[in-house]
Design an enzyme around this catalytic site. Structure first.
Site, PDB file in Angstrom:
ATOM      1  N   LYS A 270      22.128 -26.307 -24.385  1.00 45.26           N
ATOM      2  CA  LYS A 270      22.318 -25.967 -25.799  1.00 45.26           C
ATOM      3  C   LYS A 270      23.549 -25.104 -26.009  1.00 45.26           C
ATOM      4  CE  LYS A 270      18.250 -27.530 -27.733  1.00 45.26           C
ATOM      5  NZ  LYS A 270      17.099 -27.497 -28.591  1.00 45.26           N
TER       6      LYS A 270
ATOM      7  N   LYS B 230      17.755 -38.136 -21.413  1.00 42.91           N
ATOM      8  CA  LYS B 230      16.489 -38.222 -22.160  1.00 42.91           C
ATOM      9  C   LYS B 230      16.754 -38.584 -23.626  1.00 42.91           C
ATOM     10  CE  LYS B 230      15.360 -33.803 -24.204  1.00 42.91           C
ATOM     11  NZ  LYS B 230      14.367 -32.905 -24.664  1.00 42.91           N
TER      12      LYS B 230
ATOM     13  N   LYS C 209      16.659 -36.287 -30.293  1.00 44.10           N
ATOM     14  CA  LYS C 209      16.943 -36.456 -31.723  1.00 44.10           C
ATOM     15  C   LYS C 209      18.322 -35.936 -32.101  1.00 44.10           C
ATOM     16  CE  LYS C 209      14.291 -32.263 -32.544  1.00 44.10           C
ATOM     17  NZ  LYS C 209      13.068 -32.057 -31.833  1.00 44.10           N
TER      18      LYS C 209
HETATM   19  P1  ATP Z   1      16.626 -31.698 -29.064  1.00 47.12           P
HETATM   20  O1  ATP Z   1      17.096 -33.101 -28.974  1.00 47.12           O
HETATM   21  O2  ATP Z   1      17.015 -31.030 -30.345  1.00 47.12           O
HETATM   22  O3  ATP Z   1      16.896 -30.891 -27.843  1.00 47.12           O
HETATM   23  P2  ATP Z   1      14.050 -32.663 -28.410  1.00 47.12           P
HETATM   24  O4  ATP Z   1      14.039 -34.047 -28.972  1.00 47.12           O
HETATM   25  O5  ATP Z   1      14.228 -32.488 -26.966  1.00 47.12           O
HETATM   26  O6  ATP Z   1      15.062 -31.758 -29.191  1.00 47.12           O
HETATM   27  P3  ATP Z   1      11.970 -30.682 -28.751  1.00 47.12           P
HETATM   28  O7  ATP Z   1      11.653 -30.192 -30.116  1.00 47.12           O
HETATM   29  O8  ATP Z   1      12.724 -29.797 -27.849  1.00 47.12           O
HETATM   30  O9  ATP Z   1      12.675 -32.089 -28.879  1.00 47.12           O
HETATM   31  O10 ATP Z   1      10.636 -31.123 -28.022  1.00 47.12           O
HETATM   32  C1  ATP Z   1       9.378 -31.297 -28.610  1.00 47.12           C
HETATM   33  C2  ATP Z   1       8.408 -31.810 -27.571  1.00 47.12           C
HETATM   34  O11 ATP Z   1       8.717 -33.153 -27.236  1.00 47.12           O
HETATM   35  C3  ATP Z   1       8.447 -31.037 -26.251  1.00 47.12           C
HETATM   36  O12 ATP Z   1       7.133 -30.920 -25.747  1.00 47.12           O
HETATM   37  C4  ATP Z   1       9.273 -31.906 -25.370  1.00 47.12           C
HETATM   38  O13 ATP Z   1       8.942 -31.728 -24.013  1.00 47.12           O
HETATM   39  C5  ATP Z   1       8.909 -33.299 -25.838  1.00 47.12           C
HETATM   40  N1  ATP Z   1      10.008 -34.238 -25.646  1.00 47.12           N
HETATM   41  C6  ATP Z   1      11.236 -34.146 -26.197  1.00 47.12           C
HETATM   42  N2  ATP Z   1      12.005 -35.189 -25.834  1.00 47.12           N
HETATM   43  C7  ATP Z   1      11.234 -35.968 -25.018  1.00 47.12           C
HETATM   44  C8  ATP Z   1      11.446 -37.193 -24.330  1.00 47.12           C
HETATM   45  N3  ATP Z   1      12.601 -37.822 -24.390  1.00 47.12           N
HETATM   46  N4  ATP Z   1      10.443 -37.698 -23.598  1.00 47.12           N
HETATM   47  C9  ATP Z   1       9.258 -37.062 -23.522  1.00 47.12           C
HETATM   48  N5  ATP Z   1       8.980 -35.911 -24.161  1.00 47.12           N
HETATM   49  C10 ATP Z   1       9.943 -35.351 -24.902  1.00 47.12           C
END
Ligand code: ATP
Ligand code: LTN
Length: 342
Positions: free
Chosen positions: A126, A208, A211
């Site tokens: 980040k 991964k 969003k």
């Molecule tokens: P950003 O893209 O802004 O870093 P993010 O999509 O990773 O955000 P978070 O809000 O950090 O989302 O995560 C919310 C939940 O979803 C957490 O429990 C995280 O582990 C899970 N998560 C996020 N992305 C994935 C993914 N690609 N696969 C499985 N679980 C995920």
């Protein structure tokens, strides 16, 4: 005798194991968020004592537009209810509604080492992404996350695989505090499912699904229209082998198989049998349809719920009252142990 529980153990009231988890309202939820985290929240509700929150205090570690943040927070609350989080069965609220989160976070930050925080990959990622705003909150983010979890004496924390490192840190901080002051916190375990714990980007399956990816074709949003979902799967990156099987070096297909398995309950073996002799086109269509079948009912409920923001606010306030009662017990204990005047 087979059963070796003592009489005392039998008569003691059995406390259901407690679950805590939170999600940041920092944008639209993806299929990764759903399969990796949200779906587990729903299935765990019947068996455990569940406490869930939107992590809006965490969200401001990245600059947010105030109006949008508020809107995203309520939208996320509605989306989670639409996905099956039931405020009758669990405690569900916004992190900012319970001030004990911020209070415990401060205390815990004094038991968290600079070196530990520097090793967090989410912080490294980040701060690279937001080089113009590497604020102290972004750095101490895991202390707030530890406070979220430890306040409620949670036994288990359902999260995607990417949050495992933060959980480890939480455990270390809890153990450190317990070591100095005697038993204060339950040391929590991560709860990470085997399938879809890490849903990958559709365009670059070595990353991964996220969003915040600038290319919208790399992720599926929970609110994407069915036609958009089908289109995004059709353009997903695969390989040139044209054989649906789970194997090393086939990251794109492996990811689609994980998604398909998570949505249909089928094993990899069953999926390989189903698509033997068929092309990737057929497989991608089937994956898209399976995802639409999961998301469409949620979208319908979501559109209905979001019309009544007052009702949603009322629900979160009720949840927060219940959460605050539990949190108070922990924060009182902590202040007393540390020697802070109340
Ligand atoms: P950003 O893209 O802004 O870093 P993010 O999509 O990773 O955000 P978070 O809000 O950090 O989302 O995560 C919310 C939940 O979803 C957490 O429990 C995280 O582990 C899970 N998560 C996020 N992305 C994935 C993914 N690609 N696969 C499985 N679980 C995920
Ligand atoms: N850091 C998590 C969100 C989060 C969380 C928590 C998860 C904040 N507090 C407590 C589990 C428990 C994330 O970015 N996904």
């Amino acid at each position: 005798m087979e059963n070796n529980t003592t009489v005392a153990e039998k008569t003691a009231p059995e406390r259901k194991k407690r679950i805590f988890s939170a999600i940041q309202p920092s944008g639209q939820m993806t299929l990764g968020n759903y399969l990796g985290a949200i779906r587990n929240w729903v299935t765990l509700q019947d068996e455990f004592d569940c406490i869930y929150a939107t992590a809006n205090l965490h969200a401001i570690t990245v600059r947010q537009d105030p109006k949008k943040l508020k809107e995203n927070t309520t939208n996320l609350f509605a989306l989670l209810i639409a996905a099956g989080v039931d405020p009758e069965k669990c405690i569900f609220f916004h992190q900012s509604q319970v001030s004990a989160h911020a209070e415990l976070s401060w205390v815990l930050s004094t038991y968290t080492q600079f070196g530990e925080l520097s090793r967090m990959t989410q912080f490294k990622d980040k701060s690279a992404k937001h080089a113009d705003n590497i604020n102290a909150g972004l750095f101490t983010y895991p202390a707030l996350m530890a406070a979220d979890i430890l306040l409620y004496q949670a036994d288990m924390v359902p999260v995607g695989a990417d949050q495992k490192q933060h959980l480890e840190l939480t455990r270390n901080v809890a153990e450190r505090f317990n070591g100095i002051y005697g038993n204060t916190f339950v040391v929590p375990e991560p709860y990470i499912t085997k399938t879809a714990a890490r849903v990958m980007s559709l365009l670059d399956p070595s990353k991964k699904m996220s969003k915040s990816d600038p290319n919208t074709k790399s992720f599926i949003l929970m609110v994407d229209e069915p036609a958009t979902i089908m289109k995004k799967f059709r353009s997903a990156v695969t390989d040139s082998e044209a054989s649906v099987r789970y194997a090393e070096g086939k990251d794109g297909i492996n990811n689609l198989m994980e998604i398909y398995a998570a949505c249909t309950g089928k094993t990899f073996e069953q999926i390989e049998d189903e698509f033997r002799g068929k092309g990737y086109g057929d497989f991608k269509t089937a994956v898209g349809e399976a995802v639409v079948a999961q998301l469409e009912p949620i979208q319908i409920r979501y559109k209905e719920l979001i019309k009544d923001r007052k009702y949603l606010d009322e629900l979160s306030r009720k949840g927060a009252e219940n959460a605050a009662r539990i949190a108070k017990r922990t924060i009182d204990k902590v202040y007393k142990k540390v020697g802070l005047v109340r």
